[in-house]
Scaffold this active site. Sequence first.
Site, short mmCIF file in Angstrom:
data_model
loop_
_atom_site.label_atom_id
_atom_site.label_comp_id
_atom_site.label_asym_id
_atom_site.label_seq_id
_atom_site.Cartn_x
_atom_site.Cartn_y
_atom_site.Cartn_z
CG HIS A 257 -1.64 1.24 1.49
ND1 HIS A 257 -2.94 1.48 1.08
CD2 HIS A 257 -1.23 2.38 2.10
CE1 HIS A 257 -3.29 2.70 1.44
NE2 HIS A 257 -2.28 3.27 2.07
CD GLU A 258 2.34 3.49 3.80
OE1 GLU A 258 2.63 4.57 3.24
OE2 GLU A 258 1.40 3.39 4.62
CG HIS A 261 0.42 6.26 -0.48
ND1 HIS A 261 -0.72 6.89 -0.92
CD2 HIS A 261 0.08 5.67 0.69
CE1 HIS A 261 -1.70 6.68 -0.05
NE2 HIS A 261 -1.24 5.94 0.94
CD GLU A 335 -4.52 6.49 2.36
OE1 GLU A 335 -4.27 5.28 2.49
OE2 GLU A 335 -3.64 7.36 2.45
ZN ZN Z 1 -2.15 5.22 2.68
#
Ligand code: ZN
Length: 394
Positions: A257-258, A261, A335
């Site tokens: 997930h990071e 980003h 997100e």
């Molecule tokens: Zn996030």
Amino acid sequence: METILDYLNAQHYNKPVPEELRDIFDETEYQKSQDYKRTNYRFGLLTSTFSLLLTLVFLIFGGFEWMDNIVRGFTDNQIIMALLFFGIIMIGSDIITTPFSYYQTFVIEERFGFNKSTKKLFFTDKLKGWLMMVVFGGGILALIIWFFQWAGSDFWIYAWALVTIFTIFMNLFYSRLIVPLFNKQEPLENGSLKSKIEAYAKNVGFELKNIFVIDGSKRSTKANAYFSGFGKEKRVTLYDTLIKDLNEEEIVAVLAHEVGHYKRKHIVFNLLTSIVVTGLTLLILSLFINNPEVSLAIGVSQPSFHAALIGFGILYSPISEVTGLVMNLLSRKFEYQADDYAKNTFAALPLITSLKKLSKNSLSNLTPHPAYVFMHYSHPPLVDRIRNLKKTHS
Ligand SMILES: [Zn+2]
């Protein structure tokens, strides 16, 4: 408005838990979670009422004028005057609100089993925080006033350049310079977790050399992970609490997930946006800073940069509320994109289970009010993220 939002949100505490989240808590655990939220809500009402009263008393009884006179009794130098003025306000209000944060940590968080901090740690953190504020806050303020004396209302351009350089510098070196003042961090030791993370990073073509573990457990049981820096200074930091609570698949999912980003350029976008917003704010400040009415508005009769800055800060807060709202809107969109990235390059299931564990461990709100989410949430509510992760097409 804030109070109304808090109230609306509190009305939703007893809403039925969405189907997808029923397996997070059992009945007793959920009661505890509800208790935690209600306790924080009531305590929040108390602290916000107190700070509103404090501000009003200060404004109505000429607190700023009184402080301005004290400061003027010490020195004629505009810069030293401003440093003293802000120093007294910041440290003074911090001392006044310390009983509240003390209660929050050692009574509320303690009662719900989150607190790991000691009284010694609590107060040394505070002292270090002040020291940082004096060094960085004081340094930047002094330079900005110096620009103002030297360039007049064009000062904002130089101030903007200064703040931009500082922001980028902090982005790059925060983990290296600031974190060690508060925490111990060590490289993640070799083992199956590290190999799994490296295998994933390699698979998606993400160069990741610095993986650190930080002793978050010395303050709280709540878990976290974050990226910082970019280029060669890029590093990922895992809380030891995260490693304890999640299995290896789940940790890789959180990292994926990071990485999302990063890959979707959210980090650079956020950095650039904050630089642009700072520039705009400084430009607007430069239009008002010479107006004596702004100092008079907070009851200070002798106009000055420091008094106008306080007046401006108060008058500007509705605008920063709007920019904050827009940033939150974007952040929630990001997100989803990062979740999708993790789903497409790793897997959805371990991310779902890790989000559930994390939200259980922090007793987070499973039924927030939509208006509250709209204004304050930088992340979408858990149920929406899980629904998005479960969608087969993205
Ligand atoms: Zn996030």
